[in-house]
Motif scaffolding. Structure first.
Motif, PDB file in Angstrom:
ATOM      1  N   THR A  46       0.960  -1.414   0.135  1.00  0.00           N
ATOM      2  CA  THR A  46      -0.477   0.267   0.055  1.00  0.00           C
ATOM      3  C   THR A  46       0.654   1.327   0.117  1.00  0.00           C
ATOM      4  O   THR A  46       0.553   1.710  -0.840  1.00  0.00           O
ATOM      5  CB  THR A  46      -0.917   0.394   1.027  1.00  0.00           C
ATOM      6  OG1 THR A  46      -1.888  -1.233   0.742  1.00  0.00           O
ATOM      7  CG2 THR A  46      -1.658   1.825   1.385  1.00  0.00           C
ATOM      8  N   GLN A  49       2.563   2.062  -3.177  1.00  0.00           N
ATOM      9  CA  GLN A  49       1.626   2.359  -4.478  1.00  0.00           C
ATOM     10  C   GLN A  49       0.325   3.605  -3.831  1.00  0.00           C
ATOM     11  O   GLN A  49       1.090   4.755  -5.043  1.00  0.00           O
ATOM     12  CB  GLN A  49       0.406   1.358  -4.766  1.00  0.00           C
ATOM     13  CG  GLN A  49       1.030  -0.146  -4.847  1.00  0.00           C
ATOM     14  CD  GLN A  49       0.154  -0.940  -5.030  1.00  0.00           C
ATOM     15  OE1 GLN A  49      -1.035  -1.021  -5.300  1.00  0.00           O
ATOM     16  NE2 GLN A  49       0.408  -2.514  -5.176  1.00  0.00           N
ATOM     17  N   LEU A  50       0.457   3.831  -3.418  1.00  0.00           N
ATOM     18  CA  LEU A  50      -0.286   5.667  -2.627  1.00  0.00           C
ATOM     19  C   LEU A  50       0.582   6.335  -3.151  1.00  0.00           C
ATOM     20  O   LEU A  50       1.706   6.505  -3.122  1.00  0.00           O
ATOM     21  CB  LEU A  50      -0.626   5.406  -1.650  1.00  0.00           C
ATOM     22  CG  LEU A  50      -2.155   4.492  -1.008  1.00  0.00           C
ATOM     23  CD1 LEU A  50      -2.076   4.502   0.815  1.00  0.00           C
ATOM     24  CD2 LEU A  50      -3.255   5.569  -1.782  1.00  0.00           C
ATOM     25  N   ASN A  51       0.291   7.962  -3.697  1.00  0.00           N
ATOM     26  CA  ASN A  51       0.552   8.560  -3.488  1.00  0.00           C
ATOM     27  C   ASN A  51       1.112   9.151  -2.301  1.00  0.00           C
ATOM     28  O   ASN A  51       0.503   9.136  -1.465  1.00  0.00           O
ATOM     29  CB  ASN A  51      -0.018  10.161  -4.348  1.00  0.00           C
ATOM     30  CG  ASN A  51       0.504  11.672  -4.199  1.00  0.00           C
ATOM     31  OD1 ASN A  51       0.821  11.821  -2.789  1.00  0.00           O
ATOM     32  ND2 ASN A  51       0.846  11.867  -5.376  1.00  0.00           N
ATOM     33  N   PRO A  52       2.660   9.860  -2.140  1.00  0.00           N
ATOM     34  CA  PRO A  52       3.111  10.145  -1.019  1.00  0.00           C
ATOM     35  C   PRO A  52       2.089  11.142  -0.479  1.00  0.00           C
ATOM     36  O   PRO A  52       2.538  11.049   1.416  1.00  0.00           O
ATOM     37  CB  PRO A  52       4.586  10.804  -1.086  1.00  0.00           C
ATOM     38  CG  PRO A  52       5.048  10.408  -2.012  1.00  0.00           C
ATOM     39  CD  PRO A  52       3.696  10.140  -3.303  1.00  0.00           C
ATOM     40  N   TRP A  53       1.853  11.799  -0.692  1.00  0.00           N
ATOM     41  CA  TRP A  53       0.682  12.737   0.284  1.00  0.00           C
ATOM     42  C   TRP A  53      -0.610  12.034   0.393  1.00  0.00           C
ATOM     43  O   TRP A  53      -1.121  12.822   1.438  1.00  0.00           O
ATOM     44  CB  TRP A  53       1.108  14.229  -0.945  1.00  0.00           C
ATOM     45  CG  TRP A  53       1.938  15.502  -0.809  1.00  0.00           C
ATOM     46  CD1 TRP A  53       2.440  15.231  -2.214  1.00  0.00           C
ATOM     47  CD2 TRP A  53       2.290  15.839  -0.146  1.00  0.00           C
ATOM     48  NE1 TRP A  53       3.524  16.152  -1.645  1.00  0.00           N
ATOM     49  CE2 TRP A  53       3.298  16.806  -0.385  1.00  0.00           C
ATOM     50  CE3 TRP A  53       2.051  16.209   1.029  1.00  0.00           C
ATOM     51  CZ2 TRP A  53       3.954  17.334   0.206  1.00  0.00           C
ATOM     52  CZ3 TRP A  53       3.089  17.189   2.271  1.00  0.00           C
ATOM     53  CH2 TRP A  53       3.673  17.854   1.370  1.00  0.00           C
ATOM     54  N   VAL A  54      -0.751  11.644  -0.262  1.00  0.00           N
ATOM     55  CA  VAL A  54      -2.601  10.887   0.090  1.00  0.00           C
ATOM     56  C   VAL A  54      -1.862   9.805   1.602  1.00  0.00           C
ATOM     57  O   VAL A  54      -2.561   9.852   2.523  1.00  0.00           O
ATOM     58  CB  VAL A  54      -2.756   9.691  -0.942  1.00  0.00           C
ATOM     59  CG1 VAL A  54      -3.985   9.506  -0.635  1.00  0.00           C
ATOM     60  CG2 VAL A  54      -2.818  10.950  -2.383  1.00  0.00           C
ATOM     61  N   THR A  55      -0.880   9.370   1.252  1.00  0.00           N
ATOM     62  CA  THR A  55      -0.162   8.621   2.706  1.00  0.00           C
ATOM     63  C   THR A  55      -0.052   9.069   3.606  1.00  0.00           C
ATOM     64  O   THR A  55      -0.393   8.868   4.770  1.00  0.00           O
ATOM     65  CB  THR A  55       1.138   7.412   2.082  1.00  0.00           C
ATOM     66  OG1 THR A  55       1.012   7.699   1.605  1.00  0.00           O
ATOM     67  CG2 THR A  55       1.914   6.952   3.737  1.00  0.00           C
ATOM     68  N   SER A 141       5.842   8.155   5.693  1.00  0.00           N
ATOM     69  CA  SER A 141       5.805   8.306   4.768  1.00  0.00           C
ATOM     70  C   SER A 141       7.553   8.863   4.580  1.00  0.00           C
ATOM     71  O   SER A 141       8.291   8.544   3.690  1.00  0.00           O
ATOM     72  CB  SER A 141       5.717  10.780   5.211  1.00  0.00           C
ATOM     73  OG  SER A 141       4.185  10.527   5.083  1.00  0.00           O
ATOM     74  N   THR A 144       9.450   3.654   2.371  1.00  0.00           N
ATOM     75  CA  THR A 144      10.665   4.136   1.748  1.00  0.00           C
ATOM     76  C   THR A 144      12.058   3.653   2.236  1.00  0.00           C
ATOM     77  O   THR A 144      12.793   2.988   2.118  1.00  0.00           O
ATOM     78  CB  THR A 144       9.643   3.896   0.105  1.00  0.00           C
ATOM     79  OG1 THR A 144       8.361   3.744   0.262  1.00  0.00           O
ATOM     80  CG2 THR A 144      10.989   3.564  -0.653  1.00  0.00           C
TER      81      THR A 144
END
Length: 243
Positions: A46, A49-55, A141, A144
């Motif tokens: 998850t 795959q998600l956009n960093p800002w969305v995460t 954030s 990774t």
């Protein structure tokens, strides 16, 4: 809590998170060996795959606030009359089960216990929300980047490759990731917890419920709501392990 106490608590949370990750990885690795195929970690998938800002918005701002309200304030305040220990255990167990997979359960359970203890002792939700946000920020954030630095991502990739190929030579790279995680996280937590061990004391139940004896456990965990909650999330965890 003073600023210094909060920082010490954060370091303990940080160590618990990585110690829990090691436990979860070991358990899922063993299950994967029995299955003959790897067990995926849905958190890693998850986050990748998600956009960093969305995460950041979901994992760092929304989730900690909502989860602390539910598992610390609403839950522990209803159970603490049965004793602080009961409230702390419920906080950790229900919080861990809520994550729905064994990888996250291992560290969420430990963090839930610790955050539950802080809340029943201070009564201040802002401390646990702040700790939860800080931990989620590191795990999502910065997740990774930290996985790569500690070698944990390489460890997970190596475990998956080994389970798929059964080639023992691919296990040669596991040491760096495991040792790095253990030293960086778990050692610091264990040392700090040992130094502060006398502070981890839970008060007894309120006098009006102390005499309930065995009935107290039946009231707390034997009611339909708790049983359904546990059965549902344990079922989800088993289903995820079998995929």
């Amino acid at each position: 809590m003073t600023a210094g106490q909060w920082i010490i608590a954060f370091l303990m949370c940080y160590g618990l998170m990585y110690a829990g990750n090691l436990i979860g990885t070991a358990l899922t690795f063993g299950i994967g060996m029995v299955k003959g195929t790897g067990v995926d970690n849905p958190l890693i998938s998850t986050v990748m795959q998600l956009n960093p800002w969305v995460t950041f918005i979901i994992a760092v701002l929304i989730a900690p606030t909502a989860e602390e309200l539910l598992f610390r304030k609403f839950l522990t305040e209803r159970i603490v009359k049965y004793g602080e220990l009961a409230a702390v255990l419920a906080s950790g167990l229900f919080f861990g089960l809520f994550h729905g997979n064994l990888n996250q359960f291992s560290y969420a359970f430990l963090l839930g216990l610790f955050l539950g203890f802080i809340y029943v002792k201070t009564g201040k939700l802002r401390y646990t929300i702040g700790l939860h946000m800080a931990i989620n920020f590191i795990g999502s954030s910065l997740g990774t980047w930290m996985l790569r630095v500690t070698g944990y991502m390489d460890t997970m990739e190596t475990l998956t490759k080994f389970l798929n190929t059964k080639d023992l030579t691919v296990l040669a790279d596991l040491g760096n990731g495991i040792v790095g995680m253990f030293i960086f996280g778990s050692y610091a937590s264990l040392i700090l917890m040992w130094l502060n061990r006398k502070k981890f004391v839970c008060c007894a139940p309120e006098e009006k419920v102390a005499s309930l004896g065995k009935k107290k456990a039946a009231v707390m965990i034997g009611n339909p709501g708790i049983l359904l909650y546990g059965a549902f999330w344990i079922g989800i965890m088993i289903w995820q392990l079998l995929q």
